[in-house]
Design an enzyme around this catalytic site. Structure first.
Site, short mmCIF file in Angstrom:
data_model
loop_
_atom_site.label_atom_id
_atom_site.label_comp_id
_atom_site.label_asym_id
_atom_site.label_seq_id
_atom_site.Cartn_x
_atom_site.Cartn_y
_atom_site.Cartn_z
N GLY A 109 164.42 -35.98 135.43
CA GLY A 109 163.66 -35.15 136.39
C GLY A 109 162.28 -35.75 136.55
O GLY A 109 161.84 -36.53 135.71
N GLY A 149 156.41 -33.64 135.09
CA GLY A 149 156.00 -32.24 135.10
C GLY A 149 157.13 -31.24 135.28
O GLY A 149 156.91 -30.04 135.33
N LYS A 209 160.76 -31.87 131.03
CA LYS A 209 161.65 -32.62 130.12
C LYS A 209 161.14 -32.62 128.68
O LYS A 209 161.89 -32.34 127.75
CB LYS A 209 161.78 -34.09 130.59
CG LYS A 209 162.30 -34.24 132.01
CD LYS A 209 162.38 -35.70 132.42
CE LYS A 209 161.07 -36.46 132.47
NZ LYS A 209 160.06 -35.91 133.41
N SER A 235 164.05 -41.44 134.68
CA SER A 235 165.27 -42.14 135.13
C SER A 235 165.61 -41.78 136.59
O SER A 235 166.58 -41.09 136.84
CB SER A 235 166.44 -41.85 134.19
OG SER A 235 166.59 -40.50 133.85
#
Ligand code: PPS
Ligand code: ADP
Length: 174
Positions: free
Chosen positions: A10, A13, A16, A84
């Site tokens: 994701g 912010g 994660k 990612s």
């Protein structure tokens, strides 16, 4: 027990790191061996000047895939916290790592801008940095994530429970 990998993807912010820490705490309390592989931390430790080009991110993500594979095939739960942004790399991770689940950690842009835990959105808004993932940098949304979490709508405890439930359904947790 076989280990497995929980891959949290994701934009900056989205939550994660926060979720990875809460998951680790919960799983450790249940008696599992857990390691967090955090993108920012691995960068700062191994190659602080790598940068954020597509090539750099792909190389870095491949290293994390390899580490997660080694850990999870040796009985450890690897929690990957990594932007990612590219689908192809995440698909490669799924192929490489035997027991794998992808979690899309989502929050709307306005919420991420308000949170701005590292002040990066403020810098991007002022034009001081460019290519910030999920702002003016690419983020390819997952279309086959095992779990999708909207961190602007759920509590951290609910997020942890949802992921653990899915891991049980997939047969990774007893
Ligand atoms: N341009 C740009 N784009 C995205 N992220 C940026 C950028 N510049 C610095 N940062 C900081 O680097 C952290 C991202 O590292 P990752 O290794 O997770 O990213 S990636 O998978 O290589 O894309 C990311 O951490 P998180 O905020 O925790 O996601 C940022 O703090
Ligand atoms: N439900 C939630 N899940 C995760 N983070 C949340 C949630 N609600 C608020 N937050 C906050 O959002 C911010 C997310 O930052 P962080 O975890 O560093 O994100 P990332 O690692 O994706 O960049 C933190 O300040 C965290 O306290």
């Amino acid at each position: 027990m076989d280990g497995f990998t929980i891959w949290l993807t994701g934009p900056s912010g989205s939550g994660k790191t926060t979720l990875a820490r809460a998951l680790k705490e919960k799983l450790k309390n249940k008696g599992y061996k857990v390691e967090i592989l955090d993108g920012d931390e691995i960068r700062n430790t191994l190659y602080p000047n790598l940068g954020f080009s597509k090539e750099a991110r792909e190389m870095h993500n491949r290293i994390v895939i390899h580490l997660a594979k080694l850990l999870s095939r040796n009985g450890i739960i690897a929690i990957v916290s990594l932007i990612s942004p590219y689908k192809s790399i995440r698909e490669f991770a799924r192929k490489e790592i035997n027991n794998f689940m992808e979690v899309y950690v989502y929050a709307p842009l306005d919420v991420r801008i308000k949170r701005d835990p590292k002040g990066l959105y403020a810098k991007a808004l002022k034009g001081e940095i460019s290519g910030l993932t999920g702002y003016d940098g690419v983020y390819e949304e997952p279309d086959n994530a095992d779990v999708i979490i909207d961190t602007s709508k759920m509590s951290i405890d609910e997020e942890v429970e949802l992921i653990i439930k899915k891991a049980e359904e997939l047969g990774y947790l007893g």
